[in-house]
Enzyme design. Structure first.
Site, PDB file in Angstrom:
ATOM      1  N   SER A 277       0.844  -1.194   0.000  1.00  0.00           N
ATOM      2  CA  SER A 277       0.000   0.000   0.000  1.00  0.00           C
ATOM      3  C   SER A 277       0.876   1.239   0.000  1.00  0.00           C
ATOM      4  O   SER A 277       1.957   1.252   0.608  1.00  0.00           O
ATOM      5  CB  SER A 277      -0.904   0.004   1.238  1.00  0.00           C
ATOM      6  N   LYS A 283       0.066  -3.383   5.003  1.00  0.00           N
ATOM      7  CA  LYS A 283      -0.898  -4.035   4.133  1.00  0.00           C
ATOM      8  C   LYS A 283      -0.246  -5.048   3.194  1.00  0.00           C
ATOM      9  O   LYS A 283       0.831  -4.824   2.668  1.00  0.00           O
ATOM     10  CB  LYS A 283      -1.654  -2.996   3.282  1.00  0.00           C
ATOM     11  N   ASN A 285      -2.222  -6.558   0.251  1.00  0.00           N
ATOM     12  CA  ASN A 285      -3.491  -6.646  -0.463  1.00  0.00           C
ATOM     13  C   ASN A 285      -3.495  -7.817  -1.452  1.00  0.00           C
ATOM     14  O   ASN A 285      -2.478  -8.112  -2.084  1.00  0.00           O
ATOM     15  CB  ASN A 285      -3.758  -5.351  -1.228  1.00  0.00           C
ATOM     16  N   ARG A 316     -25.841  -5.965 -45.325  1.00  0.00           N
ATOM     17  CA  ARG A 316     -24.665  -5.373 -44.675  1.00  0.00           C
ATOM     18  C   ARG A 316     -25.162  -4.349 -43.683  1.00  0.00           C
ATOM     19  O   ARG A 316     -26.055  -3.549 -43.989  1.00  0.00           O
ATOM     20  CB  ARG A 316     -23.743  -4.707 -45.708  1.00  0.00           C
TER      21      ARG A 316
END
Length: 446
Positions: A277, A283, A285, A316
């Site tokens: 982080s 952290k 994560n 088309r």
């Protein structure tokens, strides 16, 4: 020619793609695919005597992407509404004068771009499918290693009953395996496109259908029974398969992200130096889970765009065809990134069986309420047993509440209650189901 960067080389593209898949999706790859179609068209025409072999070889010799500038072609495409028109103009100018009448002979722009996008999808599909196979292999290893590891199952976001982490991983495995099989089938069925101006191949005369088949053969693609200018089922099958794959990977990622929450702590992503982080040094994560989940949130919108664009008029389309190009490439990009990250996430996943058991025990036995009710049902009836156990589950101490109830004690002793509250005794067919998933995976693995 100005270098054409891969989607993974862009500032944000590296967060959603995979380098090897994206290498087949950049401008240079699409341009080469368009030129491969022009070369195959010339060869197919020569095979059936519609142009001299020398003219075909002259055209083939100029079908090399490094000789053209995709950026300039992209700018020139604005005047015609697609990049094939300026490409054909440049290709015609580059070949010998004797070969110029035969460039793009019998085709229309949509033939070239449709077939080129199919080629790109098939080429990108090869590394993409390798990532899916790696993810499935990693899920299979987790299922086998944790075949009998008890884990708390959650339904509707709440603690439910015991399962095994092996069965959790087996569900991931089967989802990935089924998505892989659908994508393999969709890629194998992708057809070349050759219909000419309005799908009749009038410019090729009686040889038209044979030339279309030969074009497909030269490119290694399926030969459709008819041109599919406004019949977009091949691309819808591909879009659905890609969307299903992203969803399968997303399901794994959501589970991993939830199981890795600090308060749950049953798994964690591996990888040194990943998950940091910018503000909180502590952290770690679950980055891959986050990015795969992000891809899964984006995928359905792209699938919906392709299905919406598939409602096309007459021979088309006016805008519907044009709306497909970028969403299809974006979907291939997302599927490649989601598959590669899912494989990395599962291969490095750290599993904590002790934490799984602690979470089961922390529920105080209430997650075995179904098991207790099942033991009481033969004597009390299913409804009465369910109501009795529901009342006990509302008490602070589930086990004590059961043992204090005379209706329970009349039929279950303390040892019976403790046996019913053992998670290992209420795993049902979890292990046989794991074995089934592993058998399916082994049967599908070359």
């Amino acid at each position: 020619m100005r270098p054409s960067s891969s989607p993974s080389d862009r500032l944000l593209g590296g967060l959603s793609g995979a380098v090897d898949v994206d290498a087949e999706l950049d401008d240079a790859s699409l341009l080469q695919a368009m030129l491969d179609v022009e070369a195959a068209l010339a060869r197919a025409g020569a095979d059936h005597g519609l142009l001299p072999a020398t003219a075909a070889e002259e055209i083939v010799g100029q079908c090399r992407a490094e000789r053209y500038d995709p950026t300039a072609l992209g700018r020139a495409a604005d005047a015609a509404g697609n990049p094939v028109v300026p490409l054909v103009r440049e290709l015609t100018a580059r070949v010998a004068e004797s070969a110029r009448p035969y460039v793009h002979h019998g085709a229309t722009s949509q033939d070239v771009l449709d077939t080129a996008l199919v080629l790109v999808a098939v080429r990108a599909g090869a590394p993409l499918l390798r990532h899916v196979a790696a993810a499935a292999d990693a899920a299979a290893a987790l299922a086998e290693d944790h075949r009998g590891t008890p884990q708390l199952a959650r339904t509707l976001g709440q603690q439910a009953a015991p399962t095994t982490f092996g069965l959790t991983a087996a569900q991931w495995l089967l989802g990935l395996a089924q998505a892989r099989a659908r994508l393999e089938q969709a890629c194998a069925a992708l057809p070349a496109q050759l219909g000419g101006a309005v799908g009749t191949l009038a410019a090729l005369g009686p040889a038209g259908p044979a030339v279309a088949e030969r074009l497909a053969a030269h490119l290694g693609l399926a030969a459709p029974p008819l041109p599919w200018h406004t019949r977009r089922q091949p691309l819808l099958d591909l879009a659905a398969a890609l969307g299903g794959l992203v969803a399968a990977a997303g399901t794994v990622a959501v589970d991993v992200g939830l199981l890795a929450q600090t308060e749950v702590g049953e798994v964690a992503e591996g990888g040194v130096g990943r998950g940091g982080s910018s503000a909180m040094p502590h952290k770690r994560n679950p980055v891959d889970a986050v990015l795969v989940t992000a891809a899964a949130r984006r995928g359905p919108g792209l699938v919906a765009t392709l299905f919406t664009a598939a409602v096309q008029e007459h021979q088309r389309a006016t805008g519907g065809w044009h709306a497909e190009w970028e969403p299809l490439l974006d979907l291939l990009h997302l599927a490649g990134g989601a598959s590669a990250r899912c494989a990395r996430m599962l291969a490095g996943l750290r599993v904590f069986p002790d934490r799984m058991r602690a979470n089961l025990d922390a529920a105080g036995g209430v997650v075995l309420a179904e098991a207790v009710a099942a033991r009481l049902a033969p004597a009390l009836g299913r409804g009465a047993a369910h109501d009795l156990v529901t009342r006990a589950a509302a008490r602070p101490d589930f086990r004590a509440a059961l043992l204090a109830d005379p209706a329970v004690r009349a039929h279950l002793g303390e040892a019976d209650v403790d046996e019913a509250l053992d998670p290992r005794g209420w795993l049902g067919s979890a292990e046989p189901f794991v074995d089934r998933a592993l058998a399916i995976h082994r049967a599908a693995t070359p």
